[in-house]
Scaffold this motif. Structure first.
Motif, PDB file in Angstrom:
ATOM      1  N   ILE A  82       0.872  -1.176   0.000  1.00 36.57           N
ATOM      2  CA  ILE A  82       0.000   0.000   0.000  1.00 36.57           C
ATOM      3  C   ILE A  82       0.908   1.224   0.000  1.00 36.57           C
ATOM      4  N   PRO A  83       1.063   1.897  -1.113  1.00 35.45           N
ATOM      5  CA  PRO A  83       2.031   3.001  -1.176  1.00 35.45           C
ATOM      6  C   PRO A  83       1.526   4.266  -0.504  1.00 35.45           C
ATOM      7  N   GLY A  84       2.482   5.061  -0.085  1.00 36.70           N
ATOM      8  CA  GLY A  84       2.159   6.388   0.436  1.00 36.70           C
ATOM      9  C   GLY A  84       2.208   6.478   1.946  1.00 36.70           C
ATOM     10  N   ASP A  85       1.823   7.624   2.426  1.00 38.74           N
ATOM     11  CA  ASP A  85       1.840   7.899   3.856  1.00 38.74           C
ATOM     12  C   ASP A  85       0.542   7.377   4.464  1.00 38.74           C
ATOM     13  N   VAL A  86       0.370   6.059   4.448  1.00 36.77           N
ATOM     14  CA  VAL A  86      -0.888   5.457   4.867  1.00 36.77           C
ATOM     15  C   VAL A  86      -0.792   4.977   6.305  1.00 36.77           C
ATOM     16  N   GLY A  87      -1.940   4.867   6.940  1.00 34.80           N
ATOM     17  CA  GLY A  87      -1.978   4.494   8.348  1.00 34.80           C
ATOM     18  C   GLY A  87      -1.985   2.988   8.540  1.00 34.80           C
ATOM     19  N   PRO A  88      -2.057   2.553   9.801  1.00 37.92           N
ATOM     20  CA  PRO A  88      -1.969   1.123  10.100  1.00 37.92           C
ATOM     21  C   PRO A  88      -3.264   0.351   9.867  1.00 37.92           C
ATOM     22  N   LYS A  89      -4.395   1.059   9.723  1.00 36.41           N
ATOM     23  CA  LYS A  89      -5.668   0.338   9.578  1.00 36.41           C
ATOM     24  C   LYS A  89      -5.778  -0.229   8.167  1.00 36.41           C
ATOM     25  N   PRO A  90      -5.990  -1.538   8.030  1.00 37.74           N
ATOM     26  CA  PRO A  90      -6.045  -2.136   6.693  1.00 37.74           C
ATOM     27  C   PRO A  90      -7.168  -1.549   5.849  1.00 37.74           C
TER      28      PRO A  90
ATOM     29  N   GLY B  46       8.594   3.177  -2.615  1.00 39.91           N
ATOM     30  CA  GLY B  46       8.713   4.375  -1.779  1.00 39.91           C
ATOM     31  C   GLY B  46       8.088   4.072  -0.440  1.00 39.91           C
ATOM     32  N   PRO B  47       7.791   5.110   0.342  1.00 38.04           N
ATOM     33  CA  PRO B  47       7.135   4.863   1.620  1.00 38.04           C
ATOM     34  C   PRO B  47       5.815   4.112   1.432  1.00 38.04           C
ATOM     35  N   GLY B  48       5.457   3.373   2.415  1.00 40.86           N
ATOM     36  CA  GLY B  48       4.206   2.626   2.343  1.00 40.86           C
ATOM     37  C   GLY B  48       4.232   1.450   3.292  1.00 40.86           C
ATOM     38  N   ARG B  49       3.150   0.722   3.315  1.00 39.90           N
ATOM     39  CA  ARG B  49       3.040  -0.430   4.220  1.00 39.90           C
ATOM     40  C   ARG B  49       2.722  -1.699   3.438  1.00 39.90           C
ATOM     41  N   MET B  50       3.260  -2.805   3.912  1.00 40.66           N
ATOM     42  CA  MET B  50       2.892  -4.098   3.360  1.00 40.66           C
ATOM     43  C   MET B  50       1.587  -4.529   4.026  1.00 40.66           C
ATOM     44  N   GLN B  51       0.713  -5.082   3.223  1.00 40.30           N
ATOM     45  CA  GLN B  51      -0.562  -5.574   3.746  1.00 40.30           C
ATOM     46  C   GLN B  51      -0.708  -7.028   3.322  1.00 40.30           C
ATOM     47  N   ALA B  52      -1.151  -7.850   4.221  1.00 40.94           N
ATOM     48  CA  ALA B  52      -1.346  -9.263   3.891  1.00 40.94           C
ATOM     49  C   ALA B  52      -2.731  -9.695   4.331  1.00 40.94           C
ATOM     50  N   ALA B  53      -3.355 -10.494   3.479  1.00 38.21           N
ATOM     51  CA  ALA B  53      -4.649 -11.097   3.811  1.00 38.21           C
ATOM     52  C   ALA B  53      -4.409 -12.581   4.048  1.00 38.21           C
ATOM     53  N   SER B  54      -4.953 -13.099   5.124  1.00 35.56           N
ATOM     54  CA  SER B  54      -4.704 -14.504   5.468  1.00 35.56           C
ATOM     55  C   SER B  54      -5.891 -15.048   6.256  1.00 35.56           C
ATOM     56  N   TYR B  55      -5.828 -16.339   6.526  1.00 32.15           N
ATOM     57  CA  TYR B  55      -6.842 -16.964   7.371  1.00 32.15           C
ATOM     58  C   TYR B  55      -6.178 -17.473   8.650  1.00 32.15           C
ATOM     59  N   VAL B  56      -6.689 -17.000   9.771  1.00 29.37           N
ATOM     60  CA  VAL B  56      -6.181 -17.412  11.078  1.00 29.37           C
ATOM     61  C   VAL B  56      -7.341 -18.038  11.835  1.00 29.37           C
ATOM     62  N   GLU B  57      -7.151 -19.280  12.259  1.00 31.39           N
ATOM     63  CA  GLU B  57      -8.231 -19.999  12.963  1.00 31.39           C
ATOM     64  C   GLU B  57      -9.539 -19.906  12.180  1.00 31.39           C
TER      65      GLU B  57
END
Lengths: 374, 113
Positions: free
Chosen positions: A206-214, A237-248
């Motif tokens: 997720i590029p940019g100055d984005v927050g922690p909320k998916p 550039g700046p940004g956050r990695m986001q992952a979608a997964s299944y937990v339990e």
């Protein structure tokens, strides 16, 4: 940040009679805020003591025997030794619990996301055991019951963490790791007709100055990392990695910290300010820790800059200025460091907000020559 | 305004940075001020912040906490950074344009403020 846990103790019914079992009232937990993950952990046991009245039963109509509890399974399900329900928006649904360490009746864990404000409740999931005959109806119960389960419902920010390594090369490639927290496991929804690996993990940047909320407003999918718990990626550039997964069996989307927004490179760098990175080890030798900003390469952000030593040890005709390694065995002619300076806005697990800056050498320029006779 | 949940009021007067940890604090940071800073927050939150002021492992870029949103923590952070400008990089008192913690405090002190 939610850190408060709800802790309750679930008593079993006093005995295994149908009346006692059906008369159990659920234990209610406090209110759960909206947009909250809750981890439920269960630990304890129920002991059964034989009712001696059963010894006098006629042989054709004995007291029933066996465990009053069904064990927690090795996969999440909702009919183990403890039953839990979530109440949300007027609807009640069971929370699946998984036996920790495999099938057992003493320890389990479960996960639930509350999209809206809700409540939790639960009870020991006992089955009646008693004697019955057609002449007199219900006879004595089979067991006295004791013990119980401690049940903790803990609101957590996310059931998984995604960590980002420091830059691994001059391009800023990083290694991202996703892992479940709190003893949870990657488990896909049961009954899927296709066989994706546990977690069915999909990665996005997720590029940019984005927050922690998916969220999904803008993303770059990274198919080469699909189904892996580790992902090597070069952020543009700046940004956050986001992952979608299944937990339990629950669908979980989470983000890493921001890999950095541009930060102004300082005018001067010292060992204390920068740590071990600053040219110390270049070419197999250790060098001065003190460097001055010589030229800014990115005039817009000031986040890439060349540095030269605070002072030179000499000048050689045709070769230029040099510094001498700390062991006096090598010279570094025309030494230059290229620094990348970036800041990460952090909110740690305790809610402390701070800005963490890093000054990373992404290239060393010049020529290192081992001195003759050494 | 109530204090945020990570803050201790009063600070933990018994908290000390261990001698071993003191040895690993990077040059330019004041260990006593860092101890005061960490005493202001809940024990579980201390190791992460302490690590940011210690020498990192080889090959790992050092962490540099340059701003707390909490103004009380920020005031002590300025004191933690003070030796960086007064003894380690005194030239920066005049030259540095970047608003590092402690720099303004060092300038005020030099001016006798």
């Amino acid at each position: 940040m939610l850190t408060l846990s709800n802790l309750s103790f679930f008593d079993p019914p006093p005995n295994s009679s149908p009346t006692a079992v059906s008369g159990m009232s659920p234990v209610k937990f406090g209110s759960i805020p909206d947009s909250t993950w809750v981890v439920v952990t269960v630990s304890g046991d129920v002991q059964q003591r034989w009712n001696s009245e059963c010894d006098m039963r006629p042989p054709y109509w004995p007291c029933q025997t066996g465990s009053v509890l069904t064990q927690f399974g090795s996969e999440p399900w909702d009919d183990g030794a403890v039953k839990m329900w979530a109440n949300e928006s007027g609807a009640t649904s069971a929370i699946k619990l998984r036996g920790q360490g495999g099938q057992n009746a003493t320890s389990a864990i479960g996960l639930r996301f509350f999209a809206t404000t809700g409540t939790l409740q639960g009870r020991v999931n006992a089955s009646p055991k008693w004697a019955w005959d057609p002449n007199f109806g219900n006879g004595p119960f089979s067991y006295y019951l004791s013990g119980g389960y401690q049940v903790e419902a803990t609101p957590v920010a996310s059931p998984v963490s995604i960590t980002a390594s420091a830059p691994l090369d001059s391009l800023g490639t990083r290694q991202y790791n996703i892992q479940p927290l709190y003893g949870l496991q990657f488990i896909n929804p049961l009954g899927w007709s296709w066989s994706w690996p546990a977690g069915a993990i999909f990665w996005y940047f997720i590029p940019g100055d984005v927050g922690p909320k998916p969220g999904w407003s803008q993303y770059i999918e990274i198919p080469e990392c699909q189904f892996q718990t580790v992902c090597r990626y070069t952020p543009p550039g700046p940004g956050r990695m986001q992952a979608a997964s299944y937990v339990e069996t629950q669908y979980v989307v989470a983000r890493s910290e921001n890999v950095g927004r541009p930060a102004t490179c300082p005018l001067q760098i010292r060992g204390g300010l920068a740590g071990y990175l600053f040219g110390y080890e270049e070419g197999g030798y250790s060098w001065t820790a003190n460097w001055n900003r010589y030229r800014v390469l990115d005039e817009r952000n000031y986040d890439h800059a060349l540095y030269t030593p605070e002072k030179y040890d000499g000048y050689a005709a045709g070769k230029g200025d040099y510094i001498v390694s700390r062991n006096d065995q090598a010279r570094w002619y025309n030494p230059r460091l290229l620094l990348w300076c970036y800041a990460i806005d952090k909110v740690n697990a305790w809610g402390i907000e701070y800005v963490d800056e890093h000054y990373v050498v992404v290239d060393n320029l010049g020529e290192i020559v081992r001195m003759a006779g050494e | 305004m109530p204090l945020p949940s990570y803050r201790l009021d009063p600070p933990d007067a018994n908290y000390r940075v261990s001698p071993d940890d003191r040895e690993t604090i990077r040059t330019g940071f004041d260990p006593d001020a860092l101890e005061r800073l960490l005493a202001m927050i809940v024990p579980d939150a201390r190791p992460e912040l302490l690590r940011a002021f210690q020498w990192p492992e080889r090959g790992v870029p050092a962490s540099n906490i340059v701003k707390f949103q909490d103004p009380d923590l920020q005031a002590v952070l300025d004191e933690v950074w003070l030796p960086m400008w007064e003894t380690e990089i005194p030239d920066a008192l005049d030259a540095e344009k970047k608003e590092f913690p402690g720099l303004a405090l060092a300038r005020r002190r030099r001016a006798g403020g």
